[in-house]
Design an enzyme around this catalytic site. Structure first.
Site, PDB file in Angstrom:
ATOM      1  N   THR A   1       0.814  -1.214   0.000  1.00 47.94           N
ATOM      2  CA  THR A   1       0.000   0.000   0.000  1.00 47.94           C
ATOM      3  C   THR A   1       0.849   1.265   0.000  1.00 47.94           C
ATOM      4  O   THR A   1       0.345   2.350  -0.273  1.00 47.94           O
ATOM      5  CB  THR A   1      -0.935   0.044   1.224  1.00 47.94           C
ATOM      6  OG1 THR A   1      -0.142   0.033   2.427  1.00 47.94           O
ATOM      7  CG2 THR A   1      -1.876  -1.139   1.238  1.00 47.94           C
TER       8      THR A   1
ATOM      9  N   ALA B   1       0.649  -6.325   8.881  1.00 56.91           N
ATOM     10  CA  ALA B   1       1.329  -6.942  10.023  1.00 56.91           C
ATOM     11  C   ALA B   1       0.446  -7.905  10.792  1.00 56.91           C
ATOM     12  O   ALA B   1       0.940  -8.881  11.369  1.00 56.91           O
ATOM     13  CB  ALA B   1       1.851  -5.849  10.964  1.00 56.91           C
ATOM     14  N   GLU B   2      -0.859  -7.650  10.818  1.00 57.92           N
ATOM     15  CA  GLU B   2      -1.753  -8.496  11.611  1.00 57.92           C
ATOM     16  C   GLU B   2      -2.130  -9.790  10.894  1.00 57.92           C
ATOM     17  O   GLU B   2      -2.746 -10.670  11.489  1.00 57.92           O
ATOM     18  CB  GLU B   2      -3.037  -7.729  11.951  1.00 57.92           C
ATOM     19  CG  GLU B   2      -2.812  -6.524  12.858  1.00 57.92           C
ATOM     20  CD  GLU B   2      -2.346  -5.305  12.075  1.00 57.92           C
ATOM     21  OE1 GLU B   2      -2.464  -5.307  10.838  1.00 57.92           O
ATOM     22  OE2 GLU B   2      -1.861  -4.354  12.702  1.00 57.92           O
TER      23      GLU B   2
ATOM     24  N   ASN C   1       4.204  -2.150  13.429  1.00 58.22           N
ATOM     25  CA  ASN C   1       3.815  -2.745  14.704  1.00 58.22           C
ATOM     26  C   ASN C   1       4.030  -4.251  14.735  1.00 58.22           C
ATOM     27  O   ASN C   1       4.319  -4.885  13.721  1.00 58.22           O
ATOM     28  CB  ASN C   1       2.333  -2.453  14.962  1.00 58.22           C
ATOM     29  CG  ASN C   1       1.447  -2.958  13.832  1.00 58.22           C
ATOM     30  OD1 ASN C   1       1.416  -2.359  12.760  1.00 58.22           O
ATOM     31  ND2 ASN C   1       0.740  -4.047  14.058  1.00 58.22           N
TER      32      ASN C   1
ATOM     33  N   ASP D   1       0.202  -1.035  18.720  1.00 62.40           N
ATOM     34  CA  ASP D   1       0.110  -0.632  17.324  1.00 62.40           C
ATOM     35  C   ASP D   1       0.759   0.735  17.104  1.00 62.40           C
ATOM     36  O   ASP D   1       0.318   1.530  16.282  1.00 62.40           O
ATOM     37  CB  ASP D   1      -1.356  -0.605  16.856  1.00 62.40           C
ATOM     38  CG  ASP D   1      -1.482  -0.444  15.346  1.00 62.40           C
ATOM     39  OD1 ASP D   1      -0.566  -0.851  14.628  1.00 62.40           O
ATOM     40  OD2 ASP D   1      -2.500   0.116  14.888  1.00 62.40           O
TER      41      ASP D   1
END
Length: 598
Positions: A184, A201-202, A278, A323
């Site tokens: 992105t 990341a999640e 994060n 985060d």
């Protein structure tokens, strides 16, 4: 006779040279390494994301200034017909009288900067049935120009190169191997290499950033921001050191650390800087149960652009659990601090502290909070490490913290005016309740926060969504860290003029944008544009409002035919437009659509 032959030859040579000069004059100027390196000296074009390698978002143009900015009027606008389902967050570029940019779902465009007429449009036709649930939706923050090509990272993990004149796809290369890893960020080109960061990341991913040959798409190097399985060889030596700061079996859940924004390059020092994101999952108790700083989460990483070899790192949020990414746009500057000329890196990440680092050595110079309400830490120690407030690092019970997950500053670029030495930060006073998930179960390919925050899981290609195992409301009232009761309430968006030398704010505009507002643009006309509003750069006095209809993105400015223009994207869907303003512009502002999508 010989004299006549010589004269004829001489005339032919002159004619030939004139023809060559005429042909060269008609050919578009290519954006090459020297053009980007010298962009800071020339305000006529905007050829890279931050206008220059230092990412200052500053223009030396001064035709539009505090005395006449109120005369800005619409020159033209172009309805982008951006696909629905995602915000438009891209900063456009301008070269050779053409504007280049990106829309939702990675749709790229080229528009005549004089008339607003579209030259070409390219849709990669990304499958749209599962990406919309990923974090921030199907956004793209910008393209790069280099040697006649337009480059962009795509949501399906590809890096694409298009012909700058026609929009024809020249090549793509797959940069990811995990379905949760998307692109992105705006890409940059440094020394003939396209620098690409990752997002997600999640989604059980491992963060990294990579360099690809701008001509061929061949990968030159890759830097992983978190270590992988320690039973296997580490990809580069820095990861052996990083692995000592992790515990448990973090690599089975990716670890996070994606590089979804924030890059800068010092061409004199030949150092590339990036910000790492994060942890994944958010809760460190899950991904690294015995604690640890979890390098290189929440860090600034400096590398050599030709090899990817690390020069230094500085971790802003050790052991991130909130985060608090370091992916917010940074700025390089030369400042006189305590009587000494310093080459510095300026950064205002999510965690609420403004950092000044020596960009050659990584030395911590100073750090101060730039938000009024900051409850997760009481300050920074002499090395720049946060002093965590008691109760901020949750384990079993929910906690209310400021800033919240949206951060004190997010993806919107800040700008730096080298004349007055001020940084203009578009941010927000925010709070968030962090609720540990006692029933957390890891699901590969889904969103894995490790938090009971009632967020839907990622929709997979088969159309299924992971069930939410955690309760939607906290089982107990959220507590705040000690001392939080003595701080002012979170008050929403702001525009801040920050003095990094004297370490204090010069002025602050409240209720100014926040997460829904745009980035900033500073100019030599003593102006700072925040989205579609212009302020006096010294005093913060509001001087002009473009009234475009909301959701402004980051503006740019450039010169064409002796006139200075200001261009930015704005508005929700349907009706997203590219707006261009000029002194005494007379075009009517198009009305808002009857219905819009938030």
């Amino acid at each position: 006779m010989r004299k006549m032959i010589w004269m004829r030859r001489n005339r032919l040579t002159v004619v030939t040279l004139v023809v060559v000069w005429a042909v060269q004059a008609q050919q578009p100027t290519r954006v090459d390494t020297n053009a980007v390196k010298n962009a800071a000296k020339n305000g006529d074009e905007w050829v890279t994301y931050g206008r220059d390698y230092a990412e200052t978002h500053y223009s030396p143009l001064r035709q539009i200034d505090t005395t006449n900015v109120s005369r800005l009027g619409l020159a033209w606008s172009w309805e982008t017909e951006s696909p629905t389902g995602g915000r438009v967050e891209g900063t456009p570029l301008m070269s050779n009288g053409v504007l280049f940019g990106s829309l939702a779902w990675d749709v790229l465009f080229a528009v005549d900067a004089r008339t607003g007429k579209m030259k070409w449009r390219w849709d990669p036709e990304i499958e749209r049935k599962h990406i919309s649930e990923i974090c921030c939706g199907p956004v793209n923050r910008g393209v790069a120009l280099y040697n006649g090509k337009v480059y962009a990272g795509l949501l399906d993990g590809r890096l694409a190169a298009l012909d700058q004149e026609t929009g024809k796809l020249l090549w793509t290369v797959q940069t990811t191997d995990n379905p949760g890893t998307i692109l992105t960020s705006a890409v940059r080109v440094v020394k003939g290499k396209v620098i690409v960061g990752t997002s997600g990341a999640e989604q059980a991913v491992r963060g990294y950033f990579s360099a690809y040959d701008a001509e061929t798409g061949k990968m030159a190097w890759r830097f992983y921001t978190v270590p992988g399985d320690p039973s296997k060889p580490f990809e580069h030596p820095e990861l052996a050191m990083a692995a000592k700061t992790w515990t448990g079996e973090w690599w089975k859940m990716g670890g996070g650390g994606t590089v979804w924004d924030s890059m800068a390059y010092d061409s004199d020092g030949d150092i590339l800087y990036i910000g790492a994101g994060n942890g994944g999952p958010w809760d460190r108790n899950i991904r690294s149960p015995q604690g640890g700083d979890n390098l290189f989460l929440g860090s600034i990483i400096a590398v050599k652009p030709e090899t990817g070899k690390m020069v230094w790192y500085f971790q802003e949020t050790p052991g991130d659990q909130w985060d608090y990414t370091s992916t917010q746009p940074m700025v390089l500057a030369d400042l006189t601090i305590n009587g000494q000329q310093r080459k510095v890196l300026l950064h205002a990440p999510k965690n609420g502290f403004f950092y000044v680092l020596d960009r050659i050595t990584g030395e911590f110079i100073s750090g101060d909070k730039y938000v009024k309400r900051l409850t997760w830490a009481t300050g920074l120690d002499k090395n720049g490490r946060p002093i965590e407030a008691e109760g901020a690092r949750f384990k079993d019970e929910p906690v209310l913290l400021s800033p919240g997950p949206g951060g004190a500053h997010n993806w919107q670029p800040m700008s730096f005016n080298p004349t007055n030495g001020l940084v203009y930060i578009p941010g927000q006073e925010s709070s968030g309740t962090y609720v540990p998930d006692p029933n957390f179960v890891f699901h590969y390919g889904y969103r894995n926060l490790g938090m009971a925050m009632a967020l839907p899981g990622q929709r997979r290609p088969d159309g299924q969504i992971a069930p939410i195992s955690a309760p939607a409301t906290p089982p107990k009232p959220a507590k705040e860290p000690a001392g939080a009761e003595n701080q002012p309430k979170a008050s929403g968006g702001f525009l801040l003029a920050w003095d990094p030398v004297n370490r204090k704010e010069r002025w602050r505009i409240t209720n100014a944008g926040g997460f829904g507002g745009g980035g900033t643009l500073a100019t030599a006309g003593n102006l700072v544009f925040h989205g579609s509003i212009a302020y006096n750069a010294e005093t913060g006095e509001k001087l002009w409002d473009g009234n475009i209809g909301g959701l402004p993105v980051t503006p740019i400015t450039y010169m064409l035919d002796g006139k200075q223009y200001v261009t930015l994207l704005g508005r929700a869907y349907p009706g997203n437009r590219l707006f261009t303003f000029v002194l005494d512009g007379k075009a009517p502002m198009p009305p808002l659509p009857e219905t819009t999508q938030p």
